[in-house]
Each structure stands twice: as C-alpha cells, then as structure tokens.
Design an enzyme around this catalytic site. Structure first.
Site, PDB file in Angstrom:
ATOM      1  N   TYR A   1       1.997  -8.378  16.308  1.00 52.75           N
ATOM      2  CA  TYR A   1       2.385  -7.205  15.517  1.00 52.75           C
ATOM      3  C   TYR A   1       3.064  -6.176  16.420  1.00 52.75           C
ATOM      4  O   TYR A   1       4.151  -5.673  16.111  1.00 52.75           O
ATOM      5  CB  TYR A   1       1.131  -6.611  14.872  1.00 52.75           C
ATOM      6  CG  TYR A   1       1.376  -5.434  13.964  1.00 52.75           C
ATOM      7  CD1 TYR A   1       2.153  -5.556  12.822  1.00 52.75           C
ATOM      8  CD2 TYR A   1       0.798  -4.186  14.236  1.00 52.75           C
ATOM      9  CE1 TYR A   1       2.345  -4.475  11.964  1.00 52.75           C
ATOM     10  CE2 TYR A   1       0.985  -3.108  13.383  1.00 52.75           C
ATOM     11  CZ  TYR A   1       1.754  -3.255  12.255  1.00 52.75           C
ATOM     12  OH  TYR A   1       1.945  -2.185  11.416  1.00 52.75           O
TER      13      TYR A   1
ATOM     14  N   LYS B   1       6.860  -4.689  16.479  1.00 59.42           N
ATOM     15  CA  LYS B   1       7.091  -3.256  16.260  1.00 59.42           C
ATOM     16  C   LYS B   1       7.948  -2.662  17.382  1.00 59.42           C
ATOM     17  O   LYS B   1       8.848  -1.872  17.134  1.00 59.42           O
ATOM     18  CB  LYS B   1       5.759  -2.513  16.111  1.00 59.42           C
ATOM     19  CG  LYS B   1       5.082  -2.773  14.779  1.00 59.42           C
ATOM     20  CD  LYS B   1       5.945  -2.283  13.620  1.00 59.42           C
ATOM     21  CE  LYS B   1       5.539  -2.820  12.287  1.00 59.42           C
ATOM     22  NZ  LYS B   1       6.471  -2.511  11.196  1.00 59.42           N
TER      23      LYS B   1
ATOM     24  N   GLN C   1       0.820  -1.211   0.000  1.00 59.49           N
ATOM     25  CA  GLN C   1       0.000   0.000   0.000  1.00 59.49           C
ATOM     26  C   GLN C   1       0.857   1.265   0.000  1.00 59.49           C
ATOM     27  O   GLN C   1       0.633   2.172  -0.793  1.00 59.49           O
ATOM     28  CB  GLN C   1      -0.920   0.012   1.239  1.00 59.49           C
ATOM     29  CG  GLN C   1      -1.891   1.177   1.245  1.00 59.49           C
ATOM     30  CD  GLN C   1      -2.501   1.457   2.613  1.00 59.49           C
ATOM     31  OE1 GLN C   1      -2.025   0.933   3.640  1.00 59.49           O
ATOM     32  NE2 GLN C   1      -3.525   2.271   2.656  1.00 59.49           N
TER      33      GLN C   1
ATOM     34  N   ASP D   1      10.342  -6.434  -4.105  1.00 61.44           N
ATOM     35  CA  ASP D   1       9.176  -7.057  -3.480  1.00 61.44           C
ATOM     36  C   ASP D   1       9.210  -8.546  -3.784  1.00 61.44           C
ATOM     37  O   ASP D   1       9.843  -8.975  -4.741  1.00 61.44           O
ATOM     38  CB  ASP D   1       7.873  -6.446  -4.035  1.00 61.44           C
ATOM     39  CG  ASP D   1       6.694  -6.652  -3.090  1.00 61.44           C
ATOM     40  OD1 ASP D   1       6.259  -5.660  -2.465  1.00 61.44           O
ATOM     41  OD2 ASP D   1       6.212  -7.794  -2.966  1.00 61.44           O
TER      42      ASP D   1
ATOM     43  N   ILE E   1      -3.292   4.060   7.388  1.00 61.14           N
ATOM     44  CA  ILE E   1      -3.022   4.872   6.194  1.00 61.14           C
ATOM     45  C   ILE E   1      -4.119   4.647   5.163  1.00 61.14           C
ATOM     46  O   ILE E   1      -4.497   3.513   4.871  1.00 61.14           O
ATOM     47  CB  ILE E   1      -1.620   4.562   5.655  1.00 61.14           C
ATOM     48  CG1 ILE E   1      -0.610   5.068   6.694  1.00 61.14           C
ATOM     49  CG2 ILE E   1      -1.388   5.232   4.307  1.00 61.14           C
ATOM     50  CD1 ILE E   1       0.796   4.733   6.438  1.00 61.14           C
TER      51      ILE E   1
END
Ligand code: AKB
Length: 324
Positions: free
Chosen positions: A141, A145, A12, A34, A171
């Site tokens: 997650y 982080k 994204q 990627d 986002i």
C-alpha cells in the site's frame, strides 16, 4: 462550472464526496463511477456509470461522453487488503492511477488523487511527521502511495496536469463502512458500541494514529481542488490531520455516551505491523499555510456526532448489513 467524475464512488469516502460535490456543482455535473452497481441514494441523484479504472478505454469514453474536466480518483485498495493481495493493489492503485493521469493529460482534466499516512514508513520520524521527510514504506500500500504521489507530481511538472492530493489519515464515517484498512478498527468500534456488543480490537493499546471525521475529509478534498494554484508550493500530497488517538482513547470517549461499552484485544500481527510503521501524528502546517486547511471536528465532537448518527440508523433498522 466543473464537470466531475468520481471513481470509487461507492466507497467509504466516494459515496459521501459524490453527494457533497453534487450539492455544490449540481447533480448532472458530477458523474459517479464504480465497479459495483450503485445503491439507491446514489442512483437517485444520477448519473452513475459502472467503470473499472484499470480499463483505460472505458474511463476515456466516459470522460469524453460527459465532457469531464475534473477527476476525483478514489478507486483504490486499502492497506490490509493490499498486504493480502499485493498484485491486485499494484494493478488498481498504480495502473488505475496511470490510466487516469493519461486521460487527464489528453483531455486536460484536473486530478485529485488521495495519498495516505501509509506513504510513510518505519524510518519516517513518527511525531510531528514533517510534510517533506523520509518516505520508505515497507508495505505494498505504501509503495503504491509513494509512487502515486511521485507520478502525480511528474504529470504536473512534465505535462502541466493540475494534480493535487492529500495524505488522508484514518477516516471515520457512519454512512458507508470502510473495507480493508488498518484504521478501520475505529469505525468498527462504534458499530459494536451502538449495538451494545463487545468489541475485540485488532490493534494494541498505545497504537497512536492520525484520524479524521468524514465531513473534514471531504472538505479537505474540495478545498484543495478549489485552492488558488499560485499559493501551492506542494501538490502531491499534503499532510492533513484532525486528531491522533490510540484504541483505548476512543473507547473511553465512547463510554462517556455508552457507559457499558466493553472492549478487549486480539492483535492482528499484519495490521499491527502496518500501524507500527505509520506516524503517531503528522504535522499539517503546509496545508494550513498553503490552502487554509483546518479541521472542524476533534475526538469529542466526532464521537458525539457518530453515535447520534448510528443510533438513528439503528432505530431505522439500517445498521444491520452495513456492519463492517
Ligand atoms: C488504511 O487504513 O489503509 C487507510 C489509510 C490510512 O490509508 N484508512
């Protein structure tokens, strides 16, 4: 002139960041990487390499071959997928980052590594969440982080690697749909509204989260990497936000443009629990003070621009297939 590698370049943010960096530094100075093969737009603006950040040898080879000096490391597993596949999330988010930092240490690269509002947890103050505060997330997650922020700080302190990062909120973008995140509902809602469909939201009304429109998210990354290092007291990672809203707020704003838009709710307990452990709104004054951060878009201007962009895609038959 920088020579940049973007990992996760089809994601994204990666897909739009790569194009923005190419505009700024020249097509041949930005290498898109990627796991997935490139789409036409990315391929046209070349170069593109298929890489997996968990394969240290492949990333190292690429960095040497293209004389890379800056890595925007965006390859990551987002919050909801990380809860479904915690082992995969650890591998990509931690081992992938470790590989990038090791390569950066050896090849003297600067590294941008995004953290997230997911680095906070249920015991973090929820309103005006400070830059430096309690970080005890209870999701995989969040664990990756927080560990990622600490690892980046360590590589800066111990090895002098120029590591920098922001804690991105949700986002919102029209180009490439997000995947596997908790804040994805906001993007999904736009697709439904523009296609005159009803949207069933997986988060409860009243679930406030920080959000940001993609042009601001991209500018935050580039501005931080270009900031004078003498001014930076923090590095990994800066709170940044542009707006905070709940599902009903964005639905109301969308209805100003698409009055017939209908939304109902079917709560996903996993994503609701993740959202409930994140702040309502963070305090981003450290980013404002240390490198001049200031967003351009608020809820009103973001919604207006998103709807205009998605309507063009719909007219050109480009919406189908890109639905989240
Ligand atoms: C997610 O929802 O997982 C991401 C994030 C806020 O980090 N968009």
């Amino acid at each position: 002139m920088r020579r940049i590698l973007v990992t996760g370049a089809r994601g994204q943010v990666g897909s739009e960041l790569t194009l923005a960096l190419r505009e700024r530094y020249g097509n041949n100075n930005v290498i898109a990487g990627d796991k997935r093969k490139p789409d036409e737009k990315l391929l046209k603006s070349c170069p593109f390499e298929v890489i997996d950040c968990t394969d240290i040898g492949a990333v190292k080879k690429l960095v040497k071959e293209y004389s890379v000096d800056t890595i925007y490391h965006l390859a990551a597993i987002l919050s909801a997928t990380a809860e479904a596949k915690p082992q995969l999330a650890w591998d990509v988010n931690i081992n992938g980052l470790y590989n990038v930092l090791e390569i950066a240490r050896e090849s003297k690269c600067a590294v941008f590594s995004p953290s997230s509002i997911g680095a906070f947890g249920p015991t973090t103050p929820r309103d005006n969440t400070p830059q430096d505060t309690i970080q005890r997330p209870d999701t995989m997650y969040g664990v990756t982080k927080v560990a990622g922020e600490l690892l980046c700080d360590y590589y800066h302190k111990r090895f002098g690697v120029d590591t920098r990062g922001v804690r991105w909120p949700g986002i919102i973008s029209s180009e490439t749909p997000p995947g596997g995140g908790t804040t994805d509902y906001a993007v999904e809602m736009f697709y439904a509204a523009v296609e005159q469909r009803k949207y069933t939201c997986f988060l409860k009304p009243g679930t406030y989260l920080d959000m940001m429109y993609i042009p601001d998210a991209i500018r935050a990354a580039i501005d931080l990497m270009e900031a004078d290092h003498h001014r930076l007291k923090h590095r990994n990672a800066f709170n940044v936000t542009a707006m905070s809203f709940a599902p009903e707020d964005i639905a109301d704003e969308i209805r100003k443009h698409i009055p017939g838009f209908v939304m109902d709710y079917e709560i996903d307990p996993v994503r609701q629990a993740i959202a409930d452990s994140w702040p309502n709104k963070v305090d981003d004054s450290a980013a404002r003070e240390e490198w001049g951060w200031s967003p351009d878009y608020d809820l009103e201007t973001m919604v207006e621009d998103m709807i205009a962009k998605l309507k063009v895609k719909l007219r050109n038959n480009l919406l189908v297939g890109s639905r989240p």
